[in-house]
Design a protein around this motif. Sequence first.
Motif, PDB file in Angstrom:
ATOM      1  N   LEU A  34       0.844  -1.184   0.000  1.00  0.00           N
ATOM      2  CA  LEU A  34       0.000   0.000   0.000  1.00  0.00           C
ATOM      3  C   LEU A  34       0.884   1.241   0.000  1.00  0.00           C
ATOM      4  O   LEU A  34       1.661   1.455   0.930  1.00  0.00           O
ATOM      5  N   ALA A  35       0.762   2.031  -1.055  1.00  0.00           N
ATOM      6  CA  ALA A  35       1.471   3.314  -1.126  1.00  0.00           C
ATOM      7  C   ALA A  35       0.468   4.404  -0.777  1.00  0.00           C
ATOM      8  O   ALA A  35      -0.662   4.402  -1.289  1.00  0.00           O
ATOM      9  N   THR A  36       0.862   5.309   0.095  1.00  0.00           N
ATOM     10  CA  THR A  36      -0.028   6.391   0.506  1.00  0.00           C
ATOM     11  C   THR A  36       0.657   7.742   0.337  1.00  0.00           C
ATOM     12  O   THR A  36       1.881   7.836   0.401  1.00  0.00           O
ATOM     13  N   VAL A  37      -0.171   8.755   0.135  1.00  0.00           N
ATOM     14  CA  VAL A  37       0.290  10.145   0.105  1.00  0.00           C
ATOM     15  C   VAL A  37      -0.534  10.878   1.158  1.00  0.00           C
ATOM     16  O   VAL A  37      -1.771  10.862   1.113  1.00  0.00           O
ATOM     17  N   MET A  38       0.142  11.500   2.120  1.00  0.00           N
ATOM     18  CA  MET A  38      -0.547  12.180   3.207  1.00  0.00           C
ATOM     19  C   MET A  38      -0.243  13.674   3.188  1.00  0.00           C
ATOM     20  O   MET A  38       0.914  14.084   3.044  1.00  0.00           O
ATOM     21  N   ASP A  39      -1.283  14.481   3.342  1.00  0.00           N
ATOM     22  CA  ASP A  39      -1.126  15.929   3.483  1.00  0.00           C
ATOM     23  C   ASP A  39      -0.784  16.204   4.944  1.00  0.00           C
ATOM     24  O   ASP A  39      -1.538  15.814   5.846  1.00  0.00           O
ATOM     25  N   LEU A  40       0.341  16.850   5.208  1.00  0.00           N
ATOM     26  CA  LEU A  40       0.769  17.083   6.581  1.00  0.00           C
ATOM     27  C   LEU A  40      -0.078  18.127   7.311  1.00  0.00           C
ATOM     28  O   LEU A  40      -0.042  18.198   8.533  1.00  0.00           O
ATOM     29  N   TYR A  41      -0.854  18.918   6.589  1.00  0.00           N
ATOM     30  CA  TYR A  41      -1.715  19.910   7.244  1.00  0.00           C
ATOM     31  C   TYR A  41      -2.898  19.216   7.926  1.00  0.00           C
ATOM     32  O   TYR A  41      -3.133  19.397   9.110  1.00  0.00           O
ATOM     33  N   SER A  42      -3.606  18.403   7.181  1.00  0.00           N
ATOM     34  CA  SER A  42      -4.800  17.743   7.714  1.00  0.00           C
ATOM     35  C   SER A  42      -4.527  16.339   8.221  1.00  0.00           C
ATOM     36  O   SER A  42      -5.383  15.736   8.867  1.00  0.00           O
ATOM     37  N   ARG A  43      -3.353  15.804   7.908  1.00  0.00           N
ATOM     38  CA  ARG A  43      -2.980  14.424   8.234  1.00  0.00           C
ATOM     39  C   ARG A  43      -3.911  13.412   7.553  1.00  0.00           C
ATOM     40  O   ARG A  43      -4.051  12.285   7.999  1.00  0.00           O
ATOM     41  N   SER A  44      -4.536  13.831   6.465  1.00  0.00           N
ATOM     42  CA  SER A  44      -5.420  12.912   5.743  1.00  0.00           C
ATOM     43  C   SER A  44      -4.691  12.314   4.546  1.00  0.00           C
ATOM     44  O   SER A  44      -3.797  12.933   3.964  1.00  0.00           O
ATOM     45  N   ILE A  45      -5.092  11.108   4.184  1.00  0.00           N
ATOM     46  CA  ILE A  45      -4.529  10.428   3.023  1.00  0.00           C
ATOM     47  C   ILE A  45      -5.221  11.008   1.791  1.00  0.00           C
ATOM     48  O   ILE A  45      -6.436  10.903   1.643  1.00  0.00           O
ATOM     49  N   VAL A  46      -4.431  11.625   0.916  1.00  0.00           N
ATOM     50  CA  VAL A  46      -4.994  12.273  -0.273  1.00  0.00           C
ATOM     51  C   VAL A  46      -4.831  11.418  -1.522  1.00  0.00           C
ATOM     52  O   VAL A  46      -5.452  11.696  -2.551  1.00  0.00           O
ATOM     53  N   GLY A  47      -4.020  10.377  -1.437  1.00  0.00           N
ATOM     54  CA  GLY A  47      -3.854   9.454  -2.550  1.00  0.00           C
ATOM     55  C   GLY A  47      -3.320   8.133  -2.050  1.00  0.00           C
ATOM     56  O   GLY A  47      -2.599   8.084  -1.059  1.00  0.00           O
ATOM     57  N   TRP A  48      -3.726   7.060  -2.727  1.00  0.00           N
ATOM     58  CA  TRP A  48      -3.240   5.748  -2.319  1.00  0.00           C
ATOM     59  C   TRP A  48      -3.325   4.790  -3.502  1.00  0.00           C
ATOM     60  O   TRP A  48      -4.063   5.027  -4.461  1.00  0.00           O
ATOM     61  N   ALA A  49      -2.562   3.719  -3.404  1.00  0.00           N
ATOM     62  CA  ALA A  49      -2.598   2.652  -4.401  1.00  0.00           C
ATOM     63  C   ALA A  49      -2.225   1.348  -3.708  1.00  0.00           C
ATOM     64  O   ALA A  49      -1.402   1.335  -2.801  1.00  0.00           O
ATOM     65  N   LEU A  50      -2.847   0.256  -4.152  1.00  0.00           N
ATOM     66  CA  LEU A  50      -2.619  -1.063  -3.585  1.00  0.00           C
ATOM     67  C   LEU A  50      -2.256  -2.021  -4.711  1.00  0.00           C
ATOM     68  O   LEU A  50      -2.881  -2.000  -5.774  1.00  0.00           O
ATOM     69  N   ASP A  51      -1.221  -2.854  -4.493  1.00  0.00           N
ATOM     70  CA  ASP A  51      -0.789  -3.779  -5.535  1.00  0.00           C
ATOM     71  C   ASP A  51      -0.092  -4.979  -4.889  1.00  0.00           C
ATOM     72  O   ASP A  51       0.255  -4.941  -3.718  1.00  0.00           O
ATOM     73  N   THR A  52       0.114  -6.007  -5.698  1.00  0.00           N
ATOM     74  CA  THR A  52       0.835  -7.192  -5.225  1.00  0.00           C
ATOM     75  C   THR A  52       2.337  -7.051  -5.420  1.00  0.00           C
ATOM     76  O   THR A  52       3.093  -7.908  -4.992  1.00  0.00           O
ATOM     77  N   HIS A  53       2.757  -5.988  -6.088  1.00  0.00           N
ATOM     78  CA  HIS A  53       4.182  -5.748  -6.316  1.00  0.00           C
ATOM     79  C   HIS A  53       4.535  -4.322  -5.891  1.00  0.00           C
ATOM     80  O   HIS A  53       3.741  -3.397  -6.080  1.00  0.00           O
ATOM     81  N   MET A  54       5.728  -4.170  -5.346  1.00  0.00           N
ATOM     82  CA  MET A  54       6.198  -2.865  -4.902  1.00  0.00           C
ATOM     83  C   MET A  54       7.065  -2.272  -6.015  1.00  0.00           C
ATOM     84  O   MET A  54       8.271  -2.503  -6.073  1.00  0.00           O
ATOM     85  N   THR A  55       6.437  -1.514  -6.907  1.00  0.00           N
ATOM     86  CA  THR A  55       7.129  -0.953  -8.064  1.00  0.00           C
ATOM     87  C   THR A  55       6.938   0.550  -8.101  1.00  0.00           C
ATOM     88  O   THR A  55       6.168   1.113  -7.326  1.00  0.00           O
ATOM     89  N   GLU A  56       7.601   1.191  -9.060  1.00  0.00           N
ATOM     90  CA  GLU A  56       7.415   2.639  -9.217  1.00  0.00           C
ATOM     91  C   GLU A  56       5.985   2.947  -9.654  1.00  0.00           C
ATOM     92  O   GLU A  56       5.463   4.012  -9.358  1.00  0.00           O
ATOM     93  N   GLN A  57       5.333   2.006 -10.334  1.00  0.00           N
ATOM     94  CA  GLN A  57       3.942   2.209 -10.766  1.00  0.00           C
ATOM     95  C   GLN A  57       3.033   2.386  -9.555  1.00  0.00           C
ATOM     96  O   GLN A  57       2.117   3.200  -9.572  1.00  0.00           O
ATOM     97  N   LEU A  58       3.286   1.641  -8.499  1.00  0.00           N
ATOM     98  CA  LEU A  58       2.505   1.752  -7.273  1.00  0.00           C
ATOM     99  C   LEU A  58       2.580   3.179  -6.734  1.00  0.00           C
ATOM    100  O   LEU A  58       1.559   3.787  -6.398  1.00  0.00           O
ATOM    101  N   ASN A  59       3.783   3.736  -6.671  1.00  0.00           N
ATOM    102  CA  ASN A  59       3.962   5.099  -6.148  1.00  0.00           C
ATOM    103  C   ASN A  59       3.369   6.149  -7.076  1.00  0.00           C
ATOM    104  O   ASN A  59       2.757   7.110  -6.614  1.00  0.00           O
TER     105      ASN A  59
END
Length: 174
Positions: free
Chosen positions: A95-120
Amino acid sequence: MDTFATYKARYGAPRIAQELNALGVDCSVNYVAHILKHNGIRARNGKAFKYSPNTEAMTGVADNLLKRRFNADGPNQKWTTDITYIWVRDRWLYLATVMDLYSRSIVGWALDTHMTEQLNTDALQMAFKRRAIENDLIIHSDRGVQYRSNRYQALIERHGCKLSMSRKGNCQIN
């Protein structure tokens, strides 16, 4: 002494004793070591191994712009991103996540069976679609190979954002 010279002074007591025993001369490692020490002879062991970081591991590393300042005055000023592992039934999911440090909310995410640059890049693209970003948004990550990829960094650059990475050995702060 002949065995020592034959092997160009590279053999120490253990290897000399082994060679002598193979030739039929009964001796122990301690006995050979005593003779070598008595005559002031030491094996030349070549140069010591010196570690230097692989150049590939330093490619694409960005400066640490965040410098442990994990609060923001408003939304979309500082984002952090990271990957976590989740065990589901019989395999790992990433699970790759992107968090906004102001609100501490996850603003983007992706889930995959492989840890690749595509996931990020998928997680980051979701965040860009969901948020109206401004120039100078800092996107901070560790120095993982996925974050150092040309494609991931080009995506950040195309959106006018600044890339930031933790200093070496500090991947836990994301």
